[in-house]
Design a protein around this motif. Structure first.
Motif, short mmCIF file in Angstrom:
data_model
loop_
_atom_site.label_atom_id
_atom_site.label_comp_id
_atom_site.label_asym_id
_atom_site.label_seq_id
_atom_site.Cartn_x
_atom_site.Cartn_y
_atom_site.Cartn_z
N VAL A 48 0.97 -1.21 -0.16
CA VAL A 48 -0.07 -0.05 0.00
C VAL A 48 0.92 1.15 -0.13
CG1 VAL A 48 -1.76 1.24 1.44
CG2 VAL A 48 -1.76 -1.36 1.13
N PHE A 49 0.77 1.99 -1.08
CA PHE A 49 1.53 3.21 -1.26
C PHE A 49 1.01 4.43 -0.99
CE2 PHE A 49 3.50 0.24 -4.14
CZ PHE A 49 4.89 0.17 -3.85
N TYR A 50 1.59 5.21 -0.18
CA TYR A 50 0.86 6.66 0.27
C TYR A 50 2.01 7.65 0.10
CZ TYR A 50 -0.99 10.10 3.64
OH TYR A 50 -1.35 11.27 3.95
N GLY A 51 1.54 8.81 -0.34
CA GLY A 51 2.50 9.76 -0.76
C GLY A 51 2.63 11.10 -0.30
N SER A 52 1.72 11.42 0.75
CA SER A 52 1.86 12.84 1.20
C SER A 52 2.95 13.26 1.99
CB SER A 52 0.51 13.33 2.05
OG SER A 52 0.49 14.48 2.89
N TYR A 53 3.69 14.34 2.10
CA TYR A 53 4.47 14.84 2.84
C TYR A 53 4.23 15.87 3.82
CZ TYR A 53 8.52 12.64 0.30
OH TYR A 53 9.21 11.72 -0.49
N ARG A 54 2.80 16.10 3.71
CA ARG A 54 2.45 17.18 4.83
C ARG A 54 2.47 16.91 6.10
NH1 ARG A 54 -2.83 19.94 1.86
NH2 ARG A 54 -1.47 20.58 -0.05
N VAL A 114 -1.55 -1.07 -4.06
CA VAL A 114 -2.71 -0.13 -3.87
C VAL A 114 -2.04 1.27 -3.55
CG1 VAL A 114 -4.58 0.72 -2.30
CG2 VAL A 114 -4.22 -1.87 -2.54
N PHE A 115 -2.37 2.25 -4.50
CA PHE A 115 -2.16 3.62 -4.49
C PHE A 115 -3.12 4.40 -3.60
CE2 PHE A 115 0.61 1.43 -7.67
CZ PHE A 115 1.53 1.87 -7.48
N VAL A 116 -2.84 5.05 -2.64
CA VAL A 116 -3.64 5.92 -1.81
C VAL A 116 -3.05 7.09 -2.19
CG1 VAL A 116 -4.40 6.63 0.51
CG2 VAL A 116 -3.75 4.21 0.12
N THR A 117 -4.00 8.11 -2.69
CA THR A 117 -3.60 9.44 -3.66
C THR A 117 -4.47 10.42 -3.02
OG1 THR A 117 -2.96 10.57 -5.30
CG2 THR A 117 -4.67 9.01 -5.48
N GLY A 118 -3.84 11.61 -2.74
CA GLY A 118 -4.73 12.87 -2.35
C GLY A 118 -4.62 13.51 -3.68
N ASP A 143 5.38 4.44 2.85
CA ASP A 143 5.10 5.70 3.17
C ASP A 143 6.36 6.52 2.26
OD1 ASP A 143 4.73 8.04 3.88
OD2 ASP A 143 4.43 7.67 5.91
N ALA A 144 5.86 7.27 1.30
CA ALA A 144 6.97 7.92 0.39
C ALA A 144 7.77 8.86 1.36
CB ALA A 144 6.37 8.58 -0.72
N LYS A 145 7.06 9.51 2.36
CA LYS A 145 7.81 10.42 3.03
C LYS A 145 8.90 9.65 4.08
CE LYS A 145 6.85 14.09 6.62
NZ LYS A 145 5.82 14.98 7.36
N ALA A 146 8.56 8.49 4.51
CA ALA A 146 9.29 7.92 5.18
C ALA A 146 10.48 7.09 4.37
CB ALA A 146 8.59 6.62 6.03
N VAL A 147 10.31 6.64 3.15
CA VAL A 147 11.31 6.42 2.42
C VAL A 147 12.04 7.48 2.07
CG1 VAL A 147 11.73 5.13 0.08
CG2 VAL A 147 9.84 4.46 1.65
#
Length: 196
Positions: A7-13, A79-83, A40-44
């Motif tokens: 599950v990919f998540y991408g917010s850096y906020r 699964v891509f979780v996108t805002g 978590d893209a922010k963690a990576v």
């Protein structure tokens, strides 16, 4: 049979709301018996794309890229979780995905979108459909879209209110669709090597 799903998540906020949806999906997929990991893209925290993973000489890619490439190759589905940012996709998630290409091939992907407003990130989900298809994934037709996310999920990812009910109602079809395609793609990869 257990499937490996990322599950990919991408917010850096700093005040990220979409993590609630990511946590909901991780929890629910695990309830269905899947082996699930949140990426978590922010963690990576990959740098802005300069070189793709495949452009490094073998064994010389940065550790984070090497580790993530292995996780993607070993997964059965995504699964891509996108805002949605200004009618578009989140740059953090796009940057993460662009570091890879062949690693994504021949596996299904699902899109779950969200927003603080009532449009539920639908425009970002539409954009991701074409992007993921171009990257070699089969994008399932079922989607999840959560509007006014702060009122639909608690900080722990539990559904609340009318938005939470709508999410809970949409989830079974979404997961059934994803798992069907994961099973089909996995069986086909075992039966016949991909053509490229």
């Amino acid at each position: 049979m257990s499937y490996r799903i990322l599950v990919f998540y991408g917010s850096y906020r700093s005040d990220r709301m979409g993590i609630r949806l990511a946590d909901f999906l991780v929890s629910r997929l695990r309830e269905r018996g899947a082996e699930v990991e949140l990426i978590d893209a922010k963690a990576v925290d990959l740098p802005m794309l300069d070189r793709m993973y495949k452009e490094y000489p073998r064994g010389q890619a940065p550790d984070a890229l090497e580790r993530l490439a292995g996780q993607i190759r070993d997964a059965d589905g995504f699964v891509f979780v996108t805002g949605e940012y200004n009618w578009g996709i989140q740059p953090g998630l796009k940057n993460l995905t662009d570091h890879f290409l062949e690693e994504w091939f021949w596996r299904p992907a699902a899109i779950a979108s969200y927003s603080a407003g009532r449009f539920s990130g639908a425009r970002a989900a539409t954009a991701w459909h074409g992007i993921l298809s171009e990257m070699g994934m089969v994008v399932i037709s079922s989607t999840i879209a959560v509007g006014q996310i702060s009122g639909a999920l608690t900080a722990e990812g539990a559904p609340v209110g009318p938005g939470g009910k709508a999410l809970t109602d949409a989830y079974p079809r979404f997961v059934d669709d994803l798992l069907w395609w994961i099973e089909a793609a996995k069986a086909q990869r075992q039966r016949k090597p991909p053509p490229y």
